[in-house]
Design an enzyme around this catalytic site. Structure first.
Site, PDB file in Angstrom:
ATOM      1  N   HIS A   1       0.834  -1.209   0.000  1.00 10.40           N
ATOM      2  CA  HIS A   1       0.000   0.000   0.000  1.00 10.40           C
ATOM      3  C   HIS A   1       0.872   1.265   0.000  1.00 10.40           C
ATOM      4  CE1 HIS A   1      -3.524   2.500   1.258  1.00 10.40           C
ATOM      5  NE2 HIS A   1      -2.545   3.244   1.728  1.00 10.40           N
ATOM      6  N   GLU A   2       1.756   1.348   0.978  1.00 13.22           N
ATOM      7  CA  GLU A   2       2.568   2.568   1.093  1.00 13.22           C
ATOM      8  C   GLU A   2       3.473   2.730  -0.124  1.00 13.22           C
ATOM      9  OE1 GLU A   2       1.761   4.801   3.082  1.00 13.22           O
ATOM     10  OE2 GLU A   2       0.429   3.532   4.284  1.00 13.22           O
TER      11      GLU A   2
HETATM   12 ZN   LIG Z   1      -2.616   5.318   2.062  1.00 14.87          ZN
END
Ligand SMILES: [Zn+2]
Length: 710
Positions: A493-494
């Protein structure tokens, strides 16, 4: 000029807005000149805590002079002498704030917190100085009104529009008296946000569960017990300490078999900011909600939410509410089935009690095991952090975009846990620098995030320097960092945000990279999560940390199936938090101060989300996204909205043949490189070929029907 107000930046002390005594600022200050290190990375080996405040002060003074020169320019306003000049202003302030935001979020201490408290109201006032500047606004308006007849490229026209809207949004149209009133409201609000962050950080630390009795930790793995012992030692305490995570639910509740311990940890979490002590935030958030409503009224909006969402992809609170209301029945019906499954296990074991929130994850884990025979401890050995990073997260970017990565040990870091990589494009050319700081620390804010040390801009000749921060459990000394699949997903995600920053190809910093709308910015990150389970990627990183053996296909299959599990709970807790956020920010300006607990209960009832065993992902009083800064206030819905975009977008990849360079390059070219240089709904539609819809979202989240969970 980039936007100052990233999360946790703006903080304030209303009682002390005066300038600090003049501090020396000269060539010996590491922020004095642009960094001479490769790619202008911050010289963390030279930066000392006491360097920040004088540099912030000098940065504001410098930009103030630059802005005054633009506003007072005797020449008629032009795009170059006004808009571009503003984009070039504030480079010292940007430089110092990028490093300051990073360390105050990821590695803070009392000295830095004091600087934050002292400078926050001054930074808020500085922003007001720019966006409430009448002469400057007149110049921007003149350009805005004639933009159709200027020979400007589309990105430049977009920049003019963004500046104009931003001035109007900040209140540049107000009378002088109303501007003064607005400044007062902004200063008090920003001071409350700082106080909130500091109270919450202390409350979260103090809310840790402490026990001398090892038996209370029955069910925890040996590694987790060792980590709890280590946490106690690092706090000079006896016994065992389980620190709180920022969310309501706490990870160890999955395995703790002693119900009394589970309840205690849950209650520590749930009540962390409601203990009637110095860290109680109930009165604070009630006042903050009231201030925000008053501010919206002053700016001509019925509610704070209406003001906040105006420039988002959703455009109105009603659009966001309708989108959420439509998912609530499927989500809660699914959660109810899951609760039934959990209760069935409790009853089969003759528990003799009704399911409570502190039981949910413990019994859900047993349902998961019974149904998929899947144990977190069974899969973790296949997710060793470095391997996940290099052979999973990075590898996916190589397959899709042709990127390659090389670790650099010569660039200074702000903490020994931080790693630095140089990122190369498919043609072998330098693309970006990427830092990652994954392990939890007590002086780090909760959660995970991405930000930039240097924002890409062709105008300023800057290449992107971005970083990811997370709170993954740090292993005991000498032990491997084995993470859960949830943590793996966080890393993907990051890194999706990081790609959005690294691929940025904008002329102007204001429109670059992740400087988009809240209900768009989580789209690339959530789409990137999907690659974690994509077969060709998964097979490449999910390998046993000792033997290097790939995860057996049979186990991988169970993991994939189990991913669809408990989605009713997950969606419901998110919806509850998003609705709380929205309800707090739809209060009219003349509302009296709310009693937090009562307001929360009514808000959840009203939206059909008052479900005893599914508490909101964040309770109002420790909901840092919405109170710690303006960042996600009336914007938490964006996480769900962008899930819709991410799932709909991933479906496009699958329809077009999945993980290919052709698909990756097209996505990079049409979405990831664009930042905010065009209308976001249009960017999305032209890439996808249609507006987004919830079909793929309901499918991937297992909410297609409300029948029994499978
Ligand atoms: Zn995020």
């Amino acid at each position: 000029m980039t936007i100052l107000t990233s999360a946790d930046t703006i903080a304030a002390n209303f009682s002390n807005p005066a300038a600090p005594p003049p501090a020396a600022f000269g060539p010996s200050n590491p922020f004095y000149a642009s960094s001479t290190l490769p790619f202008k990375v911050p010289p963390f080996d030279k930066i000392k805590d006491e360097d920040f405040q004088p540099a912030i002060e000098a940065g504001m003074a410098e930009q103030r002079a630059e802005i005054e020169a633009i506003a007072d320019n005797p020449e008629a306003p032009t795009f170059d002498n006004t808009i571009v000049a503003m984009e070039r202003s504030g480079q010292l302030l940007d430089r110092v704030m990028a490093a300051f935001n990073c360390v105050t979020g990821a590695n803070t201490n009392p000295t830095l917190q004091n600087v934050q408290t002292a400078e926050a109201p001054r930074l808020a006032a500085h922003e007001d100085f720019i966006y409430l500047n009448t002469k400057l606004f007149a110049r921007v308006t003149a350009i805005y009104e004639h933009r159709g007849s200027l020979t400007l490229d589309p990105e430049s026209i977009r920049l003019v529009e963004r500046y104009h809207d931003r001035f109007v949004h900040a209140g540049a149209n107000l009378s002088e008296a109303d501007k003064t009133e607005l400044k007062k409201l902004n200063e008090e609000a920003s001071s409350l946000s700082t106080a909130f962050i500091n109270k919450l950080r202390a409350a979260t630390k103090e809310g840790a569960y402490v026990t001398a009795d090892k038996a209370a930790l029955a069910g925890l793995s040996g590694d987790r017990v060792a980590a709890a012992e280590h946490a106690a030692q690092s706090r000079n305490q006896e016994g065992f300490v389980i620190p709180l995570q920022n969310t309501t639910q706490q990870p160890d509740l999955v395995s703790l078999s002693d119900r009394v311990t589970r309840q205690a940890i849950f209650e520590h979490s749930w009540n962390r900011t409601e203990r009637g002590d110095a860290n109680d935030t109930r009165d604070l958030i009630a006042r903050l909600a009231q201030l925000r409503a008053q501010k919206a009224k002053l700016l001509g909006f019925p509610t704070f939410a209406a003001w906040k969402i105006e420039d988002q992809m959703a455009k109105t609170p009603q659009a966001a509410l309708q989108f959420m209301d439509a998912i609530v029945p499927s989500a809660t019906a699914k959660a109810e089935h899951e609760a039934h499954d959990n209760q069935a296990i409790i009853d089969a074991q003759h528990g003799g009690f009704q399911l409570q929130p502190w039981d949910w994850n413990y019994y859900a884990e047993q349902v998961r095991k019974a149904r998929y025979d899947l144990d977190d401890a069974e899969v973790k050995p296949y997710f060793e952090l470095d391997n996940v990073l290099e052979n999973g997260v990075f590898y996916a970017a190589t397959q899709l975009y042709g990127l390659t990565f090389k670790e650099r040990h010569d660039l200074p870091v702000y903490h020994p846990d931080v790693r630095v990589f140089e990122v190369f494009d498919s043609n072998g050319k330098h693309l970006a620098i990427f830092y990652c700081d994954y392990f939890k620390r007590d002086n780090k804010n909760g959660g995970a995030w991405m930000s930039s040390f240097v924002e890409q801009s062709r105008l300023l000749g800057n290449l992107p320097v971005v970083y990811n921060v997370a709170n993954l459990p740090k292993p005991a000394e000498g032990a491997p960092a084995l993470v859960s699949f949830t943590d793996v997903t966080t890393m993907f995600h990051e890194f999706g945000h990081a790609l959005h920053g690294m691929f940025s190809d904008a002329q102007y910093p204001m429109l670059a990279g992740t400087s988009t709308a809240r209900d768009f910015v989580e789209f690339p990150s959530q789409l990137n999560e999907h690659w974690a389970l994509y077969p060709a990627i998964f097979a490449h990183y999910a390998k046993h940390y000792k033997t290097g053996a790939p995860m057996p296909e049979e186990l991988a299959e169970r993991l994939r199936k189990a991913e669809g599990f408990n989605k009713g709970y997950a969606m419901t807790e998110l919806l509850a938090a998003a609705e709380l956020d929205m309800q707090w920010h739809m209060l009219p300006a003349d509302t009296s101060l709310q009693t937090s607990d009562e307001f929360e209960k009514l808000a959840l009832e009203k939206t059909h989300l008052q479900i005893s065993y599914v508490p909101p992902r964040y309770r109002s009083t420790y909901f840092s996204h919405i109170w710690g800064s303006d960042g996600y206030s009336a914007g938490y819905y964006a996480y769900l909205w962008t899930q819709m975009l991410a799932d709909d977008g991933y479906q496009w990849f699958l329809d077009q043949g999945g993980l290919t360079r052709t698909n990756g390059d097209r996505f990079r070219q049409m979405i990831l490189s664009r930042g905010n240089t065009q209308d976001l709904a249009k960017i999305y539609e032209s890439w996808r070929g249609a507006p987004p819809n919830t079909k793929a979202m309901l499918k991937y989240r297992g909410l297609e029907d409300s029948g029994p969970s499978k």
